[in-house]
Design a protein around this motif. Structure first.
Motif, PDB file in Angstrom:
ATOM      1  N   PRO A  81      46.332  65.982 -87.462  1.00 40.42           N
ATOM      2  CA  PRO A  81      47.551  66.761 -87.311  1.00 40.42           C
ATOM      3  C   PRO A  81      48.857  65.983 -87.542  1.00 40.42           C
ATOM      4  N   ASN A  82      48.914  64.724 -87.117  1.00 41.48           N
ATOM      5  CA  ASN A  82      50.246  64.099 -87.207  1.00 41.48           C
ATOM      6  C   ASN A  82      50.249  62.583 -87.422  1.00 41.48           C
ATOM      7  N   ASP A  83      49.206  62.073 -88.045  1.00 42.11           N
ATOM      8  CA  ASP A  83      49.214  60.640 -88.380  1.00 42.11           C
ATOM      9  C   ASP A  83      49.905  60.452 -89.718  1.00 42.11           C
ATOM     10  N   ILE A  84      50.707  59.414 -89.813  1.00 38.79           N
ATOM     11  CA  ILE A  84      51.295  59.091 -91.110  1.00 38.79           C
ATOM     12  C   ILE A  84      50.624  57.823 -91.633  1.00 38.79           C
ATOM     13  N   LEU A  85      50.054  57.962 -92.810  1.00 42.37           N
ATOM     14  CA  LEU A  85      49.225  56.883 -93.353  1.00 42.37           C
ATOM     15  C   LEU A  85      49.811  56.330 -94.645  1.00 42.37           C
ATOM     16  N   ILE A  86      49.523  55.044 -94.873  1.00 41.37           N
ATOM     17  CA  ILE A  86      49.749  54.475 -96.200  1.00 41.37           C
ATOM     18  C   ILE A  86      48.456  53.765 -96.573  1.00 41.37           C
ATOM     19  N   ASN A  87      47.960  54.057 -97.768  1.00 46.31           N
ATOM     20  CA  ASN A  87      46.662  53.528 -98.197  1.00 46.31           C
ATOM     21  C   ASN A  87      45.587  53.713 -97.126  1.00 46.31           C
ATOM     22  N   GLY A  88      45.603  54.875 -96.504  1.00 45.83           N
ATOM     23  CA  GLY A  88      44.565  55.209 -95.540  1.00 45.83           C
ATOM     24  C   GLY A  88      44.738  54.612 -94.148  1.00 45.83           C
ATOM     25  N   ARG A  89      45.803  53.841 -93.946  1.00 47.00           N
ATOM     26  CA  ARG A  89      45.995  53.229 -92.626  1.00 47.00           C
ATOM     27  C   ARG A  89      47.241  53.760 -91.939  1.00 47.00           C
ATOM     28  N   LYS A  90      47.162  53.796 -90.606  1.00 49.08           N
ATOM     29  CA  LYS A  90      48.221  54.434 -89.821  1.00 49.08           C
ATOM     30  C   LYS A  90      49.447  53.531 -89.721  1.00 49.08           C
ATOM     31  N   VAL A  91      50.585  54.066 -90.171  1.00 45.09           N
ATOM     32  CA  VAL A  91      51.832  53.310 -90.127  1.00 45.09           C
ATOM     33  C   VAL A  91      52.770  53.896 -89.068  1.00 45.09           C
ATOM     34  N   CYS A  92      52.497  55.142 -88.685  1.00 42.78           N
ATOM     35  CA  CYS A  92      53.390  55.822 -87.735  1.00 42.78           C
ATOM     36  C   CYS A  92      52.634  56.865 -86.934  1.00 42.78           C
ATOM     37  N   GLY A  93      53.018  56.997 -85.679  1.00 47.58           N
ATOM     38  CA  GLY A  93      52.476  58.048 -84.827  1.00 47.58           C
ATOM     39  C   GLY A  93      53.615  58.873 -84.250  1.00 47.58           C
TER      40      GLY A  93
ATOM     41  N   GLN B 254      43.365  46.250 -86.537  1.00 49.89           N
ATOM     42  CA  GLN B 254      43.562  45.634 -87.853  1.00 49.89           C
ATOM     43  C   GLN B 254      43.010  46.451 -89.016  1.00 49.89           C
ATOM     44  N   THR B 255      41.918  47.168 -88.789  1.00 49.17           N
ATOM     45  CA  THR B 255      41.348  47.942 -89.902  1.00 49.17           C
ATOM     46  C   THR B 255      41.928  49.348 -89.998  1.00 49.17           C
ATOM     47  N   ILE B 256      42.593  49.812 -88.927  1.00 54.13           N
ATOM     48  CA  ILE B 256      43.097  51.193 -88.981  1.00 54.13           C
ATOM     49  C   ILE B 256      44.622  51.290 -89.070  1.00 54.13           C
ATOM     50  N   ALA B 257      45.315  50.161 -88.782  1.00 57.33           N
ATOM     51  CA  ALA B 257      46.786  50.229 -88.765  1.00 57.33           C
ATOM     52  C   ALA B 257      47.383  49.404 -89.899  1.00 57.33           C
ATOM     53  N   THR B 258      48.598  49.757 -90.271  1.00 50.50           N
ATOM     54  CA  THR B 258      49.318  48.949 -91.242  1.00 50.50           C
ATOM     55  C   THR B 258      50.806  49.001 -90.910  1.00 50.50           C
ATOM     56  N   SER B 259      51.602  48.196 -91.606  1.00 49.68           N
ATOM     57  CA  SER B 259      53.051  48.235 -91.400  1.00 49.68           C
ATOM     58  C   SER B 259      53.737  48.419 -92.747  1.00 49.68           C
ATOM     59  N   LEU B 260      55.003  48.773 -92.699  1.00 48.56           N
ATOM     60  CA  LEU B 260      55.757  48.938 -93.952  1.00 48.56           C
ATOM     61  C   LEU B 260      55.848  47.610 -94.692  1.00 48.56           C
ATOM     62  N   LYS B 261      55.979  46.514 -93.918  1.00 50.75           N
ATOM     63  CA  LYS B 261      56.080  45.196 -94.559  1.00 50.75           C
ATOM     64  C   LYS B 261      54.787  44.841 -95.299  1.00 50.75           C
ATOM     65  N   ILE B 262      53.660  45.116 -94.670  1.00 49.30           N
ATOM     66  CA  ILE B 262      52.377  44.832 -95.330  1.00 49.30           C
ATOM     67  C   ILE B 262      52.289  45.625 -96.633  1.00 49.30           C
ATOM     68  N   GLU B 263      52.692  46.877 -96.586  1.00 47.93           N
ATOM     69  CA  GLU B 263      52.519  47.748 -97.756  1.00 47.93           C
ATOM     70  C   GLU B 263      53.572  47.502 -98.836  1.00 47.93           C
ATOM     71  N   ALA B 264      54.801  47.191 -98.412  1.00 48.44           N
ATOM     72  CA  ALA B 264      55.873  47.022 -99.410  1.00 48.44           C
ATOM     73  C   ALA B 264      56.014  45.557 -99.830  1.00 48.44           C
ATOM     74  N   ASP B 265      55.349  44.683 -99.077  1.00 48.53           N
ATOM     75  CA  ASP B 265      55.399  43.261 -99.363  1.00 48.53           C
ATOM     76  C   ASP B 265      56.818  42.686 -99.225  1.00 48.53           C
ATOM     77  N   LYS B 266      57.588  43.277 -98.326  1.00 47.86           N
ATOM     78  CA  LYS B 266      58.900  42.713 -98.015  1.00 47.86           C
ATOM     79  C   LYS B 266      59.369  43.213 -96.650  1.00 47.86           C
ATOM     80  N   THR B 267      60.287  42.470 -96.063  1.00 49.03           N
ATOM     81  CA  THR B 267      60.815  42.862 -94.765  1.00 49.03           C
ATOM     82  C   THR B 267      61.668  44.122 -94.925  1.00 49.03           C
ATOM     83  N   VAL B 268      61.531  45.035 -93.993  1.00 48.21           N
ATOM     84  CA  VAL B 268      62.259  46.306 -94.071  1.00 48.21           C
ATOM     85  C   VAL B 268      63.235  46.390 -92.900  1.00 48.21           C
ATOM     86  N   SER B 269      64.443  46.845 -93.166  1.00 53.35           N
ATOM     87  CA  SER B 269      65.439  46.953 -92.109  1.00 53.35           C
ATOM     88  C   SER B 269      65.098  48.112 -91.167  1.00 53.35           C
ATOM     89  N   ARG B 270      64.863  47.750 -89.911  1.00 52.94           N
ATOM     90  CA  ARG B 270      64.556  48.801 -88.934  1.00 52.94           C
ATOM     91  C   ARG B 270      65.762  49.709 -88.733  1.00 52.94           C
TER      92      ARG B 270
END
Ligand code: BTX
Length: 324
Positions: free
Chosen positions: A178-190, A225-241
């Motif tokens: 219902p409300n998981d936000i994923l990138i490449n199949g991993r949860k980046v946001c709840g 580690q296998t189910i979560a990800t971050s914007l930095k991991i996916e974009a390969d750069k630091t992101v301004s919060r």
């Protein structure tokens, strides 16, 4: 303070040029010494301000720290995020926001913390919220809608967060019902929405959003580690919060206005366009058993509609979804 906000606004208008202390003092209506004192305070908050004789002050770059003033500078909304309660560490922004809401906090009030020690997910799950790397926020909204329509706000929020992530990073997340936000199949946001109501009237809805922003893979506990990800991991750069937060507030305000004016339909269409399961063959694992079928969409309550081989359309209220 308002003076500090005025100074930040003046820096914003200066667009990367020096402003003299005299000009700042005149614009803000205080003495040059007062300007200097406020700038010292801003530095303590993490702003980098350069002072050069005869030229004045220059805001060098935004820090990677979160603070109420950072959030204010560059916020493009009228209501969402205009009142900010910022903390270095709290148990849960959701819990705090609820207290603010009960005490009459106005529509759009934002509670944000650099760390949560007891971040909450749905049901009794935990939300891992380490210091300095994520966005842990709760927004109080007071829309005039009937109680049964509040689940639509969860879907609306998912769309807003996706659009904000796209605008800030160029990444393209998907929604897993219902409300998981994923990138490449991993949860980046709840997303967690909770409502307070009285006699069939919505008093407030607390929209909780947790985004993994700058964690590295090794920063997650092993079980994530296998189910979560971050914007930095996916974009390969630091992101301004800060930018992401401002964008989320902006998208949320836009969508909320559209929703209140034209209803749920445009939101629902957007939601379905981001959902990774719609239009696909899926298996829904529910408490009563597993059902395989074609996910045709959601209804206005956010219930998943699953068309089975028999042609019968089933309503799925709660399940884990497996994609083939
Ligand atoms: P959820 O119940 O859908 O997801 C919780 C599950 O997600 C956990 O059981 C765990 O498996 C996994 N998980 C926990 N932490 C993380 C993480 N950092 N990244 C990815 N997966 C994780 C989703 O609940 C709703 C989460 C809302 C969080 C926000 S943060 C601000 C606000 N305050 C608060 O206490 N909660 C909300």
């Amino acid at each position: 303070s308002n003076v500090r906000k005025d100074i930040l606004n003046a820096f914003r208008n200066a667009k990367g040029e020096y402003i003299s202390g005299e000009k700042l003092a005149k614009e803000i209506g205080c003495s040059r010494t007062a300007v200097w004192k406020h700038i010292e305070e801003l530095k303590k908050e993490g702003f980098q301000v350069k002072a050069v004789r005869k030229k004045g002050y220059l805001l060098v770059e935004h820090s990677n720290k979160l603070s109420a003033n950072e959030i204010y500078l560059g916020l493009e909304t009228e209501e969402i995020g205009r009142t900010v309660h910022f903390y270095e560490s709290v148990s849960s922004t959701q819990k705090l926001a609820k207290e603010f809401a009960l005490n009459g906090a106005k529509h759009g009030t934002l509670v944000v913390s650099d760390e949560q020690t007891e971040g909450r997910g749905r049901l009794v799950r935990q939300w891992y919220s380490p210091k300095g790397t994520g966005l842990w926020m709760s927004i109080i909204v007071r829309p005039e809608i009937p109680i049964q329509k509040t689940p639509q706000l969860t879907l609306l929020t998912a769309v807003a967060v996706i659009q904000a992530i796209e605008a800030t990073t160029g990444l393209h997340p998907t929604i897993k019902w219902p409300n998981d936000i994923l990138i490449n199949g991993r949860k980046v946001c709840g997303i967690l929405t909770e409502m307070q109501a009285e006699e069939n009237r919505v008093q407030s809805v607390i929209i909780g959003i947790g985004v993994n922003v700058n964690q590295n893979k090794a920063d997650f506990p092993e079980e994530l580690q296998t189910i979560a990800t971050s914007l930095k991991i996916e974009a390969d750069k630091t992101v301004s919060r800060t930018k992401l937060l401002q964008n989320i507030c902006y998208q949320l305000e836009q969508l909320l206005n559209e929703y209140l004016h034209t209803g749920f339909k445009p939101i629902k269409q957007l939601w379905e366009s981001y959902a990774n399961s719609i239009g696909k063959q899926i298996t829904a694992r529910t408490a009563k058993g597993s059902y395989t079928g074609f996910a045709i969409g959601i209804n206005d309550e956010g219930v998943l509609l699953l068309k089975q081989a028999s042609g019968e359309v089933m309503e799925i209220y709660s399940a884990d979804i497996d994609l083939p």
